[in-house]
Design a protein around this motif. Structure first.
Motif, short mmCIF file in Angstrom:
data_model
loop_
_atom_site.label_atom_id
_atom_site.label_comp_id
_atom_site.label_asym_id
_atom_site.label_seq_id
_atom_site.Cartn_x
_atom_site.Cartn_y
_atom_site.Cartn_z
N TYR A 103 0.83 -1.22 0.00
CA TYR A 103 0.00 0.00 0.00
C TYR A 103 0.86 1.26 0.00
O TYR A 103 0.42 2.30 -0.49
N TYR A 156 7.96 7.64 1.27
CA TYR A 156 8.98 7.57 2.33
C TYR A 156 10.13 6.63 1.99
O TYR A 156 11.16 6.65 2.64
N GLY A 204 6.06 2.99 12.99
CA GLY A 204 5.90 3.97 11.90
C GLY A 204 6.45 5.31 12.34
O GLY A 204 5.81 6.35 12.22
N CYS A 205 7.68 5.26 12.81
CA CYS A 205 8.30 6.44 13.46
C CYS A 205 8.65 7.54 12.47
O CYS A 205 8.92 8.66 12.89
N ASN A 227 8.52 12.62 16.43
CA ASN A 227 7.77 12.50 17.68
C ASN A 227 8.29 11.39 18.58
O ASN A 227 7.78 11.18 19.68
N ASP A 257 10.24 1.63 11.12
CA ASP A 257 9.59 2.23 9.96
C ASP A 257 9.94 1.40 8.72
O ASP A 257 10.89 0.61 8.73
N ALA A 258 9.16 1.63 7.65
CA ALA A 258 9.41 0.92 6.40
C ALA A 258 10.38 1.66 5.49
O ALA A 258 10.97 1.08 4.59
N ASP A 270 8.53 -4.09 8.93
CA ASP A 270 7.13 -3.94 8.55
C ASP A 270 6.29 -4.20 9.80
O ASP A 270 6.36 -5.27 10.39
N ALA A 271 5.50 -3.21 10.19
CA ALA A 271 4.71 -3.32 11.43
C ALA A 271 3.72 -4.48 11.38
O ALA A 271 3.22 -4.91 12.41
N THR A 320 2.07 7.51 15.98
CA THR A 320 1.73 8.92 15.83
C THR A 320 1.48 9.23 14.37
O THR A 320 2.40 9.09 13.54
N MET A 321 0.28 9.63 14.03
CA MET A 321 -0.11 9.99 12.67
C MET A 321 0.35 8.92 11.68
O MET A 321 0.84 9.22 10.59
C1 LIG Z 1 2.94 10.18 8.39
S1 LIG Z 1 4.40 9.27 8.70
C2 LIG Z 1 4.40 9.47 10.48
C3 LIG Z 1 5.79 9.53 11.02
C4 LIG Z 1 5.95 9.71 12.52
N1 LIG Z 1 5.19 8.78 13.32
C5 LIG Z 1 5.71 11.13 12.95
O1 LIG Z 1 4.84 11.33 13.79
O2 LIG Z 1 6.40 12.01 12.47
C6 LIG Z 1 3.94 7.56 8.48
C7 LIG Z 1 5.12 6.60 8.49
O3 LIG Z 1 4.63 5.26 8.58
C8 LIG Z 1 5.50 4.41 7.87
N2 LIG Z 1 4.80 3.15 7.61
C9 LIG Z 1 3.64 2.95 6.96
N3 LIG Z 1 3.30 1.63 6.97
C10 LIG Z 1 4.27 0.98 7.66
C11 LIG Z 1 4.49 -0.39 8.02
N4 LIG Z 1 3.64 -1.36 7.67
N5 LIG Z 1 5.58 -0.69 8.73
C12 LIG Z 1 6.46 0.27 9.10
N6 LIG Z 1 6.30 1.57 8.79
C13 LIG Z 1 5.23 1.93 8.08
C14 LIG Z 1 5.87 5.23 6.66
O4 LIG Z 1 7.08 4.76 6.08
C15 LIG Z 1 5.98 6.64 7.25
O5 LIG Z 1 7.29 6.97 7.59
#
Ligand SMILES: C[S@@+](CC[C@H](N)C(=O)[O-])C[C@H]1O[C@@H](n2cnc3c(N)ncnc32)[C@H](O)[C@@H]1O
Lengths: 405, 119
Positions: free
Chosen positions: A146, A159, A217-218, A223, A240-241, A267-268, A285-286
């Motif tokens: 996705y 990202y 998903g840092c 944050n 994070d991915a 991968d979460a 967070t978000m």
């Molecule tokens: C909007 S950013 C939020 C970043 C952070 N939490 C913040 O507050 O600044 C979403 C993040 O989720 C990560 N992400 C999305 N799906 C993921 C998954 N299945 N496993 C790990 N990371 C994932 C993306 O790579 C992206 O860096």
């Protein structure tokens, strides 16, 4: 002007872009690039403070009455409303300008980081030398489908894209440009959410002493770091991915003197590297609105598994759509889903957080939901008068709960 | 690796671009106008910086600006600036090009949303 301060004429000016803290991995901006972002921040502020309220006026004065006259009833859902309002000339103008600012912000940010991509990568490598243990990337990592399917919030390459080995350009763009779309509401390190949640947890649970904290998903750790700073005894894991985000985030953490966070590519949906009950606190967070309709359930199952009995899990998100929320507000909040390339945003906000928490092993009796205001060091006076701009509010919805012992 | 920021800065994000105006052409023109507006603001801010610094130091006469002719090196720097400037102004057209060239990345967002909902 440095603050979100209401001035004599009653207009709240956003802080100038140079209020952002320039840590050691921050991309270099020349004079004109800074000016470009000052213009865009002001354009966004003007759109949300002056132009956007007119969309509601147009809705109330002509879109809804016209629909009612034609159909003998009002709207039954936000999708019907979207179709009707899309024909309104004022709405069209606001929406076109809003889309335009999002694209310009990406274009302007990319122009800055792409021209210095090599230097940025080198700087990150140098800063990380001797600290290799805090960053773990996986050469054969498969980015979730996705994430590859859309470029979230119109960020070309999202990202995960690396233009060359060791590249951090997209992360540097994200770091330096969030200020523009948020109008400086997240503070000088764009970490208002993390600061708020760390403060909230300390105030409400003064006896909580987490040994291990996981941030899922840092991103580049905006944050994560305030949480690590507030709990210096804790071992913080940030997953994070996106490799560029992790690389840049690890170097940024070192540059900012935070030593208790490690960044791991994972991968979460599958956190099997972590044993059951490994973490006392699992945070997102978000993040959830940028996952997928199947993935989110796997992620919550995993969060429940790695959370220790008696542990805490918290999730900062935009508010869910409830029956109490007007269709107009749902539509405005949904806008990003369609027009700012946040394709899971709408579907996600139809889910009930209580249900998601149950999937993570938090019974309904332990469920909690609160509004937490971003802590903004730039917000010296009257910052609260900044109007909430559907989905870009400094007040965040937090849900979560304690896992039974 | 050196990246071509002039072209790549305007890369289009995945998914078809929504147009809000009934006539997409006029929306493209709006986008170009807004980019030009940005650059006017940038110049204004730069001039403001210069004027304030010069004023503080008392170093320059206006006629020197009027009479200035760039040498070759200066001229090339200026032309490179112009090239990036044009890239910014024509972002919307470049992204239409991307839409035509990469139809697989140009699905409607509701389709992507539904597909992602199955992922
Ligand atoms: C909007 S950013 C939020 C970043 C952070 N939490 C913040 O507050 O600044 C979403 C993040 O989720 C990560 N992400 C999305 N799906 C993921 C998954 N299945 N496993 C790990 N990371 C994932 C993306 O790579 C992206 O860096």
């Amino acid at each position: 002007m440095g603050e979100n301060k209401q001035n004599a004429i009653g207009y709240s000016l956003p802080p100038v872009w140079t209020k952002l803290k320039q840590h050691a991995v921050f991309p270099h901006f020349n004079h004109d690039e800074r000016a470009r972002y000052n213009f865009l921040t002001n354009l966004n502020r003007f759109l949300s403070a002056v132009i956007a309220p007119g969309v509601q006026t147009a809705y109330e004065q002509r879109v809804e009455p016209t629909f009612r006259a034609e159909h003998g009833r009002s709207f039954q859902n936000r999708h019907e409303l979207r179709q009707a309002i899309s024909r309104d000339a004022y709405y069209q103008l606001w929406a076109a300008l809003r889309r335009c600012t999002m694209e310009m912000r990406q274009q302007n940010g990319r122009a800055v980081v792409l021209r210095q991509a090599e230097e940025l990568a080198q700087r990150v490598e140098e800063i990380l030398r001797g600290h290799e243990d805090i960053l773990r990337l996986k050469p054969n990592f498969v980015v979730p489908a996705y994430l590859r399917h859309a470029d979230n919030h119109l960020m070309p390459g999202s990202y995960h894209t690396e233009y060359f080995e060791g590249d951090v350009a997209n992360a540097a763009n994200y770091d330096s440009g969030l200020f523009v779309t948020s109008g400086g509401m997240l503070g000088s390190l764009t970490d208002g959410g993390g600061r708020a949640i760390a403060q909230w947890v300390r105030e409400n649970y003064p006896d909580f002493k987490p040994k291990r904290i996981l941030d899922v998903g840092c991103g580049l750790g905006h944050n994560t770091l305030p949480i690590a700073e507030a709990f210096p005894e804790a071992e913080v894991w940030a997953i994070d991915a996106g490799a560029p985000m992790l690389r840049y985030g690890a170097a940024r953490a070192i540059a900012l003197g935070i030593k208790n966070v490690r960044f791991v590519q994972m991968d979460a949906e599958d956190m099997s590297e972590f044993p059951d009950g490994y973490f006392d606190w699992v945070q997102t967070t978000m993040f959830l609105h940028e996952t997928g309709g199947k993935a989110i359930h796997k992620i919550f199952k995993e969060i429940g598994r790695v959370l220790a009995p008696g542990g805490l899990t918290l999730h900062i998100e935009q508010p869910q759509y409830t029956p109490q929320m007007s269709y107009f507000e749902q539509f405005m909040r949904d806008w990003d889903a369609y027009y700012n390339a946040e394709p899971y945003w709408g579907h996600m906000h139809d889910l009930q957080p209580e249900d998601l928490m149950e999937e993570a092993g938090i019974p309904r009796a332990n469920f909690m939901q609160v509004g937490v205001r971003a802590v903004n060091d730039l917000d010296k006076a009257n910052g609260s008068q900044v109007r909430e701009d559907y989905g870009r509010s400094p007040i965040w919805n937090v849900f979560g709960g304690w896992k039974p012992k | 690796m050196k990246l071509n920021d002039i072209v790549m800065a305007s890369d289009k994000a995945k998914g078809a671009r929504p147009y809000f105006f009934d006539d997409p052409m006029s929306e493209r023109v709006l986008n170009i106008a807004m980019a030009v507006a940005t650059e006017v603001a940038v110049i204004r801010e730069r001039l403001d910086t210069i004027e304030r610094l010069l004023e503080a130091k008392g170093v320059l006469r206006q006629s020197e600006i009027e009479d200035f002719v760039p040498n070759d090196e200066q001229a090339e720097e200026r032309q490179l600036w112009h090239a990036r400037y044009v890239g910014r102004i024509l972002r919307i057209v470049k992204q239409e090009l991307d839409a035509v060239a990469n139809p697989e990345d140009n699905k409607p967002m509701h389709q992507i949303a539904d597909e992602i909902n199955e992922m």
